[in-house]
Design a protein around this motif. Structure first.
Motif, PDB file in Angstrom:
ATOM      1  N   UNK A   1       6.404  16.892  16.043  1.00  0.00           N
ATOM      2  CA  UNK A   1       7.182  16.806  14.802  1.00  0.00           C
ATOM      3  C   UNK A   1       7.574  15.380  14.408  1.00  0.00           C
ATOM      4  N   UNK A   2       7.110  14.391  15.138  1.00  0.00           N
ATOM      5  CA  UNK A   2       7.545  13.012  14.894  1.00  0.00           C
ATOM      6  C   UNK A   2       7.233  12.543  13.484  1.00  0.00           C
ATOM      7  N   UNK A   3       6.007  12.741  13.019  1.00  0.00           N
ATOM      8  CA  UNK A   3       5.637  12.254  11.684  1.00  0.00           C
ATOM      9  C   UNK A   3       6.467  12.923  10.590  1.00  0.00           C
ATOM     10  N   UNK A   4       6.711  14.205  10.736  1.00  0.00           N
ATOM     11  CA  UNK A   4       7.506  14.951   9.744  1.00  0.00           C
ATOM     12  C   UNK A   4       8.949  14.436   9.700  1.00  0.00           C
ATOM     13  N   UNK A   5       9.555  14.225  10.862  1.00  0.00           N
ATOM     14  CA  UNK A   5      10.931  13.739  10.903  1.00  0.00           C
ATOM     15  C   UNK A   5      11.004  12.300  10.388  1.00  0.00           C
ATOM     16  N   UNK A   6      10.039  11.462  10.778  1.00  0.00           N
ATOM     17  CA  UNK A   6      10.025  10.089  10.269  1.00  0.00           C
ATOM     18  C   UNK A   6       9.927  10.066   8.744  1.00  0.00           C
ATOM     19  N   UNK A   7       9.099  10.906   8.173  1.00  0.00           N
ATOM     20  CA  UNK A   7       8.973  10.959   6.712  1.00  0.00           C
ATOM     21  C   UNK A   7      10.318  11.287   6.068  1.00  0.00           C
ATOM     22  N   UNK A   8      11.080  12.206   6.659  1.00  0.00           N
ATOM     23  CA  UNK A   8      12.401  12.560   6.131  1.00  0.00           C
ATOM     24  C   UNK A   8      13.375  11.393   6.268  1.00  0.00           C
ATOM     25  N   UNK A   9      13.320  10.692   7.396  1.00  0.00           N
ATOM     26  CA  UNK A   9      14.201   9.542   7.596  1.00  0.00           C
ATOM     27  C   UNK A   9      13.884   8.431   6.603  1.00  0.00           C
ATOM     28  N   UNK A  10      12.594   8.162   6.392  1.00  0.00           N
ATOM     29  CA  UNK A  10      12.192   7.135   5.435  1.00  0.00           C
ATOM     30  C   UNK A  10      12.642   7.512   4.023  1.00  0.00           C
TER      31      UNK A  10
END
Length: 112
Positions: free
Chosen positions: A18-27
């Protein structure tokens, strides 16, 4: 003297799936901007360990059983004024009901 807003650092542990999905939300919430660079993050792979207890409703594993999960330690800078918004984005995008994270105040950016 700089008028730049202090940057804090969010450190979170995220299942590698889930790293890419969470990073996209943080960005999208305003994290990961440093000077003229965007979507900046440090990501390091490791093993998360936990044992759900009580009324936990684990995304991975079972109540009472120790669990080991491949997780990424993610670090992103964020403007201090965006702290609540970024943490809310982390909680909304993270698959765990209780995400493991902390926010570090970057005192190097503060004037004495």
């Amino acid at each position: 003297m700089s008028t730049r807003e202090p940057l804090d650092v969010l450190v979170a542990h995220i299942p590698a799936t889930h790293t890419d999905e969470v990073l996209a939300a943080l960005f999208a919430a305003g994290a990961g901007a440093v000077g003229d660079y965007r979507e900046c993050a440090f990501v390091q792979r490791g093993e998360g360990r936990f044992r759900p207890v009580g009324s936990a409703n684990p995304t991975i594993g079972e109540v009472g059983r120790p669990e080991r999960v491949v997780e990424d330690r993610v670090e992103v800078a964020l403007p201090r004024s965006r702290r609540a918004v970024v943490v809310a984005a982390l909680r909304a995008a993270h698959p765990y009901e209780e995400p493991s994270f902390h926010v570090l105040a970057n005192v190097a950016d503060e004037t004495p």
